[in-house]
Design a protein around this motif. Structure first.
Motif, PDB file in Angstrom:
ATOM      1  N   LEU A   1       0.844  -1.191   0.000  1.00 48.31           N
ATOM      2  CA  LEU A   1       0.000   0.000   0.000  1.00 48.31           C
ATOM      3  C   LEU A   1       0.880   1.242   0.000  1.00 48.31           C
ATOM      4  O   LEU A   1       2.096   1.171   0.212  1.00 48.31           O
TER       5      LEU A   1
ATOM      6  N   ALA B   1      -0.481  -5.089   0.990  1.00 52.08           N
ATOM      7  CA  ALA B   1      -1.931  -4.949   0.806  1.00 52.08           C
ATOM      8  C   ALA B   1      -2.695  -6.076   1.485  1.00 52.08           C
ATOM      9  O   ALA B   1      -3.835  -5.894   1.917  1.00 52.08           O
TER      10      ALA B   1
ATOM     11  N   ASP C   1      -4.633  -5.544   4.770  1.00 55.63           N
ATOM     12  CA  ASP C   1      -5.825  -4.705   4.809  1.00 55.63           C
ATOM     13  C   ASP C   1      -6.949  -5.390   4.030  1.00 55.63           C
ATOM     14  O   ASP C   1      -6.920  -5.417   2.793  1.00 55.63           O
TER      15      ASP C   1
ATOM     16  N   ALA D   1      -8.359  -3.397   1.203  1.00 58.38           N
ATOM     17  CA  ALA D   1      -7.465  -3.293   0.050  1.00 58.38           C
ATOM     18  C   ALA D   1      -7.500  -4.573  -0.779  1.00 58.38           C
ATOM     19  O   ALA D   1      -7.454  -4.521  -2.017  1.00 58.38           O
TER      20      ALA D   1
END
Length: 337
Positions: free
Chosen positions: A126, A132, A135, A138
């Protein structure tokens, strides 16, 4: 429940490549693949050209309204397209141009490859620097963006090669690590929490189910979650056969009996002396006997491949490995028992 698109019927004994090829010449790679693989040619990937031609960079270039750039630590999402995105688009266009040239009047199955959502999320950072994968929001954004990009990519391939029955291969080499909590944080000092298997299946199903093409999922790591991939809608599973153990038997047997096709990597993907092609698939026959599966199922349930991509091989060996795969597949068809 939506119907899963079927694996395309092959007109010759099944053999194909995993994706990557050595070198930087798109025309030479396309000529080799289409000339060697009569039943199931594929769109070559040439990672030796650099970032953007690698499997992660190429797939990040497919994303819609998400962009990525190369940082010293690797690929990182950004808020606008830059040089690395343009380079990924350019090389993909060059590869499609070359494949189109060598598939004039082609009518039949054709495989293209892209990285799946879990391996992509485990490989890109990210903007703030963390993976990523850490998350969940995400991850879902990447999956949705990838799905739209794959729709456009499939449409472009069909426009260029109207007779193609396109098979999409999603590369998920990181999936077992994602599910086992073995993916390291961006710093490398810790590991990210394991993703629940139900969530792993749900995200994959969302991508696979939204595409109007059969999907094969490739994973050249141990402990491939074959049952999860089948439930997510995969028409085929691509594996390194040397990594299979008896713990995989039940999932393989259930998959074959329900119509799942196996792309089995039995040919080494880096330069070495190749054995007799019939010997290369002897382990496949042994597996079949151990599972008690009907020999008649074998030729239509197994596609022979190298164990992984051929980017690390010499051009001469890559050609030999693909030809060897074709002869080995013929051996299975002629003598399945």
């Amino acid at each position: 429940m939506s119907t899963v698109p079927s694996f395309p019927a092959l007109s010759a004994p099944g053999a194909t490549g995993v994706g990557s090829m050595p070198g930087t010449d798109a025309r030479e790679a396309a000529k080799t693949v289409t000339g060697s693989l009569e039943a199931l040619p594929h769109l070559p990937e040439l990672p030796a050209r650099g970032p953007g031609a690698d499997m992660i960079g190429r797939s990040l270039g497919l994303l819609v309204e998400l962009y990525a750039r190369v940082e010293p630590s690797g690929w990182r999402l950004g808020d606008h397209p830059g040089r690395d995105t343009r380079r990924a688009h350019s090389w993909l266009g060059e590869d499609l141009d070359a494949l189109e040239e060598f598939t004039q009047d082609w009518n039949g199955p054709l495989k293209i490859q892209a990285v799946g959502p879990w391996t992509l999320a485990a490989s890109v950072e990210l903007q703030r620097g963390e993976k990523a994968l850490a998350d969940p929001g995400a991850v879902r954004d990447i999956a949705a963006s990838l799905t739209e990009g794959l729709r456009l990519h499939l449409a472009e391939v069909r426009r260029r090669i109207p007779g193609a029955q396109v098979l999409l291969q999603l590369d998920e080499p990181s999936l077992p690590a994602v599910l086992a909590g073995q993916v390291r944080t961006a710093s490398g000092w810790q590991r990210l929490r394991a993703v629940d298997r139900g969530v792993g299946e749900e995200v994959l199903r969302g991508v696979v189910g939204a595409l109007d093409a059969p999907v094969a999922v490739h994973c050249c790591a141990p402990s491939v979650p074959i049952g999860l991939l089948r439930r997510a809608g995969a028409a085929a599973v691509s594996l390194d056969a040397s990594l299979l153990t008896e713990r995989d038997d039940e999932a393989i047997g259930e998959g074959v009996e329900s119509g799942t096709v196996l792309l089995l990597g039995v040919v080494p993907s880096t330069d070495r002396k190749l054995s007799d092609p019939a010997g290369s698939v002897s382990g496949v026959r042994t597996l079949w006997r151990r599972l008690g599966l009907a020999p008649a199922l074998l030729p239509r349930s197994v596609v022979v491949t190298p164990t992984c991509g051929l980017a690390g091989a010499s051009p001469a060996y890559a050609r030999a490995a693909l030809s060897h795969s074709v002869i080995a597949a013929q051996s299975l068809a002629d003598n399945p028992e």
